[in-house]
Design a protein around this motif. Structure first.
Motif, PDB file in Angstrom:
ATOM      1  N   GLU A 169       4.432   9.788   3.321  1.00  0.00           N
ATOM      2  CA  GLU A 169       4.935   8.415   3.334  1.00  0.00           C
ATOM      3  C   GLU A 169       6.216   8.343   2.517  1.00  0.00           C
ATOM      4  OE1 GLU A 169       5.979   5.159   4.158  1.00  0.00           O
ATOM      5  OE2 GLU A 169       3.923   5.346   4.898  1.00  0.00           O
ATOM      6  N   SER A 214       1.684   1.731  10.775  1.00  0.00           N
ATOM      7  CA  SER A 214       0.933   0.512  10.435  1.00  0.00           C
ATOM      8  C   SER A 214       1.160  -0.590  11.476  1.00  0.00           C
ATOM      9  CB  SER A 214       1.343   0.003   9.051  1.00  0.00           C
ATOM     10  OG  SER A 214       2.712  -0.350   9.014  1.00  0.00           O
ATOM     11  N   GLU A 236       9.185   0.947   5.087  1.00  0.00           N
ATOM     12  CA  GLU A 236       8.193   0.446   6.039  1.00  0.00           C
ATOM     13  C   GLU A 236       7.018   1.420   6.094  1.00  0.00           C
ATOM     14  OE1 GLU A 236       8.431  -2.428   7.576  1.00  0.00           O
ATOM     15  OE2 GLU A 236      10.414  -2.858   6.751  1.00  0.00           O
ATOM     16  N   ARG A 237       5.794   0.877   6.035  1.00  0.00           N
ATOM     17  CA  ARG A 237       4.584   1.715   6.036  1.00  0.00           C
ATOM     18  C   ARG A 237       4.453   2.398   7.384  1.00  0.00           C
ATOM     19  NH1 ARG A 237       0.953   4.846   4.319  1.00  0.00           N
ATOM     20  NH2 ARG A 237      -1.002   4.097   3.388  1.00  0.00           N
ATOM     21  N   ASP A 238       4.448   3.734   7.378  1.00  0.00           N
ATOM     22  CA  ASP A 238       4.367   4.488   8.626  1.00  0.00           C
ATOM     23  C   ASP A 238       3.029   4.258   9.326  1.00  0.00           C
ATOM     24  OD1 ASP A 238       6.850   5.522   8.087  1.00  0.00           O
ATOM     25  OD2 ASP A 238       6.091   7.365   7.168  1.00  0.00           O
ATOM     26  N   ALA A 278      -1.586   7.367   1.137  1.00  0.00           N
ATOM     27  CA  ALA A 278      -0.312   7.511   0.436  1.00  0.00           C
ATOM     28  C   ALA A 278      -0.485   7.556  -1.077  1.00  0.00           C
ATOM     29  CB  ALA A 278       0.627   6.365   0.807  1.00  0.00           C
ATOM     30  N   SER A 286       5.358  -2.793  11.735  1.00  0.00           N
ATOM     31  CA  SER A 286       4.922  -2.153  10.500  1.00  0.00           C
ATOM     32  C   SER A 286       4.803  -3.201   9.406  1.00  0.00           C
ATOM     33  CB  SER A 286       5.914  -1.063  10.067  1.00  0.00           C
ATOM     34  OG  SER A 286       7.191  -1.630   9.814  1.00  0.00           O
ATOM     35  N   THR A 287       4.223  -2.799   8.291  1.00  0.00           N
ATOM     36  CA  THR A 287       4.181  -3.650   7.110  1.00  0.00           C
ATOM     37  C   THR A 287       5.108  -3.066   6.043  1.00  0.00           C
ATOM     38  OG1 THR A 287       2.250  -2.444   6.280  1.00  0.00           O
ATOM     39  CG2 THR A 287       1.841  -4.443   7.544  1.00  0.00           C
ATOM     40  N   ARG A 288       5.621  -3.945   5.215  1.00  0.00           N
ATOM     41  CA  ARG A 288       6.559  -3.516   4.180  1.00  0.00           C
ATOM     42  C   ARG A 288       5.817  -2.952   2.980  1.00  0.00           C
ATOM     43  NH1 ARG A 288      10.870  -8.391   3.839  1.00  0.00           N
ATOM     44  NH2 ARG A 288      12.042  -7.861   5.693  1.00  0.00           N
ATOM     45  N   MET A 289       6.473  -1.990   2.321  1.00  0.00           N
ATOM     46  CA  MET A 289       5.936  -1.429   1.090  1.00  0.00           C
ATOM     47  C   MET A 289       6.760  -1.924  -0.094  1.00  0.00           C
ATOM     48  SD  MET A 289       4.970   2.461   2.154  1.00  0.00           S
ATOM     49  CE  MET A 289       3.861   2.595   0.756  1.00  0.00           C
ATOM     50  N   PRO A 324      -2.373   3.831   8.869  1.00  0.00           N
ATOM     51  CA  PRO A 324      -1.497   4.531   7.929  1.00  0.00           C
ATOM     52  C   PRO A 324      -2.205   5.693   7.235  1.00  0.00           C
ATOM     53  CG  PRO A 324      -1.348   2.156   7.640  1.00  0.00           C
ATOM     54  CD  PRO A 324      -2.493   2.399   8.563  1.00  0.00           C
TER      55      PRO A 324
END
Length: 565
Positions: A213, A221, A217-219, A259, A200-203, A256
């Protein structure tokens, strides 16, 4: 619409990026560029840092996929396109349908819509990426309305060359790659394997949780990409070379869910829960250059490229069931085969003349689970010429032109109500002419001034002509090509052996632009040759060698786009 892009980079020649902790092994490199895979008008193009990224730059800046690597160049803007959230770029305002992507001069863009998800193409086995803006060689082939992008693979120059890396991306991803090559004189081999995985990628910590969301962590992704490449070549003489290549890419990714909070965005009320368990490409190719004598040669490319894609649309964010009306499973099974022959002669004094013939057949096959397969076939032919006329040691002219024709061979329409496949009404063949010219003058030993003008075209894709866009559009099989007039003035100079300066002014005028026109019928749109546009701007780059191991690179781009409807 106005776009302004400024980048500032301090490049250490030895280093690792902040988000990738890895161990690297590397042998001594001399020149790893597979020159047979280049498509250049003159060899001076390869010294143009406005339009070329080397493997060294990609490694130092931790650019692990092609989209991020291209974002280092002026005039190029990284974007995420449409509901598929594909990594795209625009080149001086032109999108990837108008700037096709090649691998060693072989087209790798998707037959159906002309796009390609650049995040699926990793950089670990590349020697360089070349970008032609506006004035691109007609020998690339059709559809280079705003230029072309060529991914150039590696070729070993020593008996044993190898490099590799193994590392972590943040706390939830991994990367690994190895390249091994050997050049034994007449025979050489090059192979590579890479693996890139991220859960995943961080938000941002400032993100406010939304319905679909929760932040952190980006759901959905995640991404996983594996790539194997292999090439074997034979160079029986100094000017003759023959190479067989194979590339296998296997990818999976999530998309994703929206959001944001914009009530005008339909994805707020109707989110899409999409995943791609299959995004695979497989390419076979043969490239050769046969030198008859010191002034005449013949270059050929033959290729077969497969693309398989599976899209799963789920009921909700659990990604476990497909029972609702908007849930489905879609399959693409495409392939392209073709080739080109290029004759090069320097028989006429002061002229380097090339003539080429291209043929390409695109086959698109699609269906949803439980439905029959619809087939689409396009044939495209190009005949082109290009010449480098060296008037003097300082002044040269480069004219070129081509005739392009595309014919739809088969287009099938599936009616989900009647469960019957029928043919679309036949459409006339579509043709177009491309012409261009460049003037280049060597002011001093390290200073060069140039000016180019080109008229380029792009044929409508299969999707442009035949897609119902999930029931919201009307097909238009008779779409004409888009046309662009591209102008450029450029300058390159080197001063004090440490400072390199390049600048380009550009202007493009687009007519017959293919755009979606709303309410052609109540509630339904249609793709039509409706739009006009103007793109203009400036690119500049300064590279300063501060120390032996440190260089400073400053890029500046200004683009202004105006669209007329």
């Amino acid at each position: 619409m106005k776009l302004k892009f400024i980048s500032f980079m301090l490049l250490p020649l030895i280093g690792l990026g902040q988000q990738n902790n890895s161990v690297q092994i590397d042998s001594v490199k001399v020149s790893n560029v597979f020159k047979l895979g280049e498509v250049v008008v003159t060899r001076q193009q390869n010294k143009d840092t406005l339009n070329r990224i080397t493997s060294k730059s990609m490694e130092l800046q931790n650019k692990m996929d092609v989209s991020r690597a291209l974002n280092m160049l002026p005039g190029i803007t990284l974007t995420a396109s449409g509901p598929r959230n594909e990594s795209m770029i625009s080149v001086r305002g032109f999108d990837l349908r108008q700037v096709p992507v090649y691998m060693d001069g072989i087209p790798v863009y998707v037959p159906y819509d002309g796009y390609v998800d650049l995040a699926r193409f990793t950089t670990f086995d590349l020697a360089a990426i070349d970008v032609s803006k506006g004035f691109s060689s007609v020998l690339y082939g059709p559809n280079s309305l705003g230029g072309a992008i060529n991914l150039v693979s590696r070729k070993p120059s020593g008996k044993l060359q190898y490099d590799g890396s193994l590392g972590m991306i943040n706390s939830n991803g991994y990367r690994g790659n190895i390249n091994i090559g050997s050049n034994l004189g007449e025979l050489y081999v090059q192979g590579g394997f890479s693996y890139l995985d991220r859960n995943s990628t961080r938000m941002s910590s400032d993100f406010i949780p939304m319905k679909n969301e929760d932040g952190s962590e980006r759901d959905n992704s995640y991404r996983t990409d594996r790539k194997i490449s292999f090439k074997i070549g034979w160079t029986p003489t100094k000017n003759s070379e023959y190479a067989l290549g194979y590339i296998n890419q296997q990818g999976q990714k999530g998309n994703p869910v929206y959001a944001g909070s914009d009530a005008r965005n339909s994805l707020l009320a109707n989110p899409r829960f999409w995943q791609w368990p299959v995004w695979n490409k497989e390419s076979y190719y043969f490239i050769s250059n046969s030198s008859f004598d010191s002034k005449n040669s013949l270059k050929t490319r033959i290729y077969y490229d497969k693309f398989k894609n599976t899209l799963n649309s789920y009921d909700d964010k659990t990604y476990s069931t497909m029972t609702r009306g908007y849930a489905f499973q879609s399959f693409y099974d495409d392939y392209t085969f073709g080739g080109n022959v290029e004759y090069n002669t320097q028989f006429i004094p002061k002229n380097d003349f090339k003539m080429a013939v291209h043929f390409k057949e695109d086959v698109h096959r699609e269906h949803n689970l439980g439905e029959p397969v619809s087939h689409f076939i396009d044939n495209t032919v190009l005949v082109g010429i290009e010449d480098v006329f060296k008037i003097s040691d300082k002044f040269s002219i480069i004219p070129g032109g081509s005739y392009n024709i595309r014919k739809n061979i088969l287009a099938e329409d599936y009616n989900s109500s009647t469960k019957i496949i029928s043919g679309y009404p036949s459409a006339d063949a579509s043709d177009a002419y491309n012409v261009q010219a460049g003037l280049f003058y060597q002011l001093k030993e390290n200073q060069k001034l140039g000016g180019t003008v080109s008229k380029k075209t792009r044929f409508a894709t299969i999707k442009d002509r035949y897609s119902y866009r999930m029931g919201t559009a009307i097909p238009n099989p008779d779409l004409k090509p888009e046309t662009a007039l591209n102008y450029e003035v450029n300058y390159a100079g080197r001063f004090f052996e440490k400072v390199t300066f390049q600048r380009a002014l550009f202007y493009s005028k687009i007519t017959d632009a293919i755009l979606s026109v709303s309410n052609v019928q109540p509630g339904k749109s249609q793709m039509q040759n409706f739009g006009k546009a103007e793109y203009k701007g400036i690119e500049a780059q300064v590279v300063y060698s501060v120390l032996e191991n440190v260089s400073l690179n400053v890029n500046y781009t200004y683009i202004e786009r105006k669209k007329h409807y």
